[in-house]
Motif scaffolding. Sequence first.
Motif, mmCIF file in Angstrom:
data_model
loop_
_atom_site.group_PDB
_atom_site.id
_atom_site.type_symbol
_atom_site.label_atom_id
_atom_site.label_comp_id
_atom_site.label_asym_id
_atom_site.label_seq_id
_atom_site.Cartn_x
_atom_site.Cartn_y
_atom_site.Cartn_z
ATOM 1 N N UNK A 41 -1.709 14.523 -16.255
ATOM 2 C CA UNK A 41 -0.256 14.544 -16.375
ATOM 3 C C UNK A 41 0.234 15.468 -15.270
ATOM 4 N N UNK A 42 0.920 14.862 -14.307
ATOM 5 C CA UNK A 42 1.276 15.617 -13.101
ATOM 6 C C UNK A 42 2.782 15.575 -12.879
ATOM 7 N N UNK A 43 3.345 16.764 -12.697
ATOM 8 C CA UNK A 43 4.762 16.844 -12.354
ATOM 9 C C UNK A 43 4.856 17.517 -10.995
ATOM 10 N N UNK A 78 6.852 19.758 -2.142
ATOM 11 C CA UNK A 78 6.022 18.934 -1.268
ATOM 12 C C UNK A 78 4.601 19.473 -1.301
ATOM 13 N N UNK A 79 3.709 18.736 -1.941
ATOM 14 C CA UNK A 79 2.325 19.195 -2.051
ATOM 15 C C UNK A 79 1.720 19.259 -0.652
ATOM 16 N N UNK A 80 1.063 20.373 -0.332
ATOM 17 C CA UNK A 80 0.571 20.502 1.043
ATOM 18 C C UNK A 80 -0.821 19.913 1.240
ATOM 19 N N UNK A 81 -1.446 19.447 0.165
ATOM 20 C CA UNK A 81 -2.679 18.672 0.344
ATOM 21 C C UNK A 81 -2.791 17.636 -0.774
ATOM 22 N N UNK A 82 -3.597 16.617 -0.559
ATOM 23 C CA UNK A 82 -3.691 15.547 -1.548
ATOM 24 C C UNK A 82 -4.386 16.010 -2.834
ATOM 25 N N UNK A 97 13.100 14.621 -4.210
ATOM 26 C CA UNK A 97 12.605 15.100 -2.921
ATOM 27 C C UNK A 97 11.143 15.548 -2.913
ATOM 28 N N UNK A 98 10.455 15.408 -4.046
ATOM 29 C CA UNK A 98 9.055 15.853 -4.119
ATOM 30 C C UNK A 98 8.143 14.878 -3.381
ATOM 31 N N UNK A 99 6.991 15.401 -2.924
ATOM 32 C CA UNK A 99 6.042 14.534 -2.213
ATOM 33 C C UNK A 99 4.611 14.819 -2.649
ATOM 34 N N UNK A 100 3.868 13.732 -2.839
ATOM 35 C CA UNK A 100 2.464 13.884 -3.245
ATOM 36 C C UNK A 100 1.624 12.745 -2.671
ATOM 37 N N UNK A 124 12.005 11.019 -3.589
ATOM 38 C CA UNK A 124 10.599 11.412 -3.749
ATOM 39 C C UNK A 124 9.700 10.468 -2.963
ATOM 40 N N UNK A 125 8.495 10.984 -2.618
ATOM 41 C CA UNK A 125 7.537 10.148 -1.892
ATOM 42 C C UNK A 125 6.165 10.245 -2.538
ATOM 43 N N UNK A 126 5.630 9.112 -2.909
ATOM 44 C CA UNK A 126 4.268 9.085 -3.445
ATOM 45 C C UNK A 126 3.421 8.191 -2.557
ATOM 46 N N UNK A 127 2.314 8.771 -2.127
ATOM 47 C CA UNK A 127 1.358 8.020 -1.319
ATOM 48 C C UNK A 127 0.096 7.926 -2.165
#
Lengths: 445, 253
Positions: free
Chosen positions: A169-171, A175-179, A204-207, A231-234
């Motif tokens: 469970x991830x919130x 912007x996460x600086x690593x995967x 605006x979060x990124x992961x 937000x950006x999810x890769x």
Amino acid sequence: MLEAVKTQQTPVIEGAPRSAPADVQLDARLAAAPAPMTGATAPARADALARLKEQGLPGPRHEYWRYTDPAPFNAARPEPVALETVAGDPKLFASVDKLRLVFVDGRFDAAASDDPALAGVEITTLAQADAQPGHWVAEAYGVLEAQGQKPVRRPFAVLNTAVATDGLVIRVTGKADRPVQILYRPSDAGADVIVHHVLRLEEGAELTLLENGLLGARGNVVIEADLAPGAKLHHIAAPRAGVARIATTHLFARVAEGASLKSFELSVDGRHMRSESVIELAGDDAVAHVAAAVLGDGGNLRHDDTVFITHGGLRGESRQVFKKVLKNGATGVFQGKILVRPGAQKTDGYQISQALLLDEDSQFLAKPELEIYADDVKCSHGSTTGALDETALFYLRSRGVPRERAIVLLVLSFLADALEEVEDEDLRAEISGRLEDWLTAKAQG
Amino acid sequence: MLEIKNLHVQLEEEGKQILKGVTLTVPAGEVHAIMGPNGSGKSTTSYVLSGREGYEVTDGSATLDGRDLLEMEPEERAAAGLFLAFQYPVEIPGVGNMTFLRTAVNAQRKARGEEELSSGDFLKLVREKAKALDIDAEMLKRPVNVGFSGGEKKRNEILQMAMLEPRMCILDETDSGLDVDAMRLVAEGVNALRSPERSFLVITHYQRLLDHIVPDVVHIMHDGRIVKSGGPELALEVERNGYGDILAEAADA
């Protein structure tokens, strides 16, 4: 090769009639599953169980199960596999700086994992979140999955929601600086792995989320991802390297205004695979790209990608790029749909599915669908099935490149468009390199 | 160096006879040209020598330095020193030009039992050779021939030739689709490679290319045979009068 097509069609009526054997099968399937948790997610589980009993397990006559036999997924238990023959690829992502979270037989293994501390990212397990009264997971668990059941039913995702006992469970708030890497490891030859991950990306979060390793004798993974505006999810999934893989995976995502989801799947020699992506572009200017590079070798092998992208906002952009390389009787399936809702003007939808058949025994079954209820949209789709380009093969060989090596290069060339969908250059190079290693090892083996 | 004797070739699928007894010898260090009207068998000759599938040799032989070419796989012929510059160089998306060149160079070295080139040595060599052909770093990075103009594709062929250093180079209508400047650049690249150790077989429709790459011998091909051979003046004759006179003369002979 590509043609622009705009069609209107009535939605397909779903679901084969339930029959007594299917009920018996469902009872057996549920009896074999672990007892569900009773905490925060209990109401969602009860709802899923009711939905599952209502719709039952799919039969081969089910519209979306015509090309892939659901029997191996319906069976109460998987056939045990010899673990030594399914050695995965521990090297994939080895050189990438990431936060590693390990699941053994579908259970989170804290000792084998990195400390789940990452700036801008809150990570807990489903079991922990479930035990926490008032945890936000109670409002999120099973919601996107349930929404994704219309108009096409996805029974193995319902099953997953009903009985899954672990997952992440991830919130994400920054912007996460690593995967974040989810690494699956099997320890029990008969492991029937059911994992459910819930992701929430705030504004605006990124992961970047990586998934790889080996699920078990059978796998059932659901990811629910809710992307707030901007937000950006890769997402890069490669949980299926190695033989004897039987798995269903589902990615349910809701993409809000200006948010972007990019999901790439790498699959090498899974045996019976069904990978579904159900994505709703809910806000304006939302983006979703789904792509896959699949290598299938062998007569028992079937790899099925089923995609459903709904455009609900203005100026939405979606891309589906699916490439399959098949040989020795392998079968590839692609069912891809773009639904443009009324009012979703200026939609830009693109879909391409292509198979490279390395012999005459293999086959590719593609079912592209467009359903469009807005009048100012651009949607295109294309599907091709072909053999190796003999002229290109001769060109490479005439330069001294041995035949086997030339074929490896041409297979990589064929997959290049799909790999292009991996935005991060380092990750793309990593995947491309590992693919080349696999292909080279196979060519020599 | 290259010896073709009484070569008979038919298309595998249709059984149609294309070459009907080609005999040709190219000694070391010489440049020979093959001219001839469309459909005379010029390109087929180049494909058969380099090992393209779809052709059946029904009679005759072809050897390079005494080694039977026709028994070898295409990659073995390349390692033995044969190079074909394609009329239509193939685009290979997703494979970088550099990767392709390095794979080819090292595969040939390996096949000949030589040590593979290190990254550094390879890079140095390719940059030096590319510069002479006016091929920039960007072109080297791009996928093989993808998005290249006609002239760039042909220059890329010559770059491969320069990197692979073959003994016997066949140029299949390398002048087609080139403007005057591009042709000069290609010809300069070829001329720079001329040496007593290396031979060329230049296939062309027109005499134009032979102004720049001056041949020792010109062969006229018609209906699957060499019907006349001579010096560079033969190419000029073709340019002035077309093939009609030569073919009529050959038919009378």
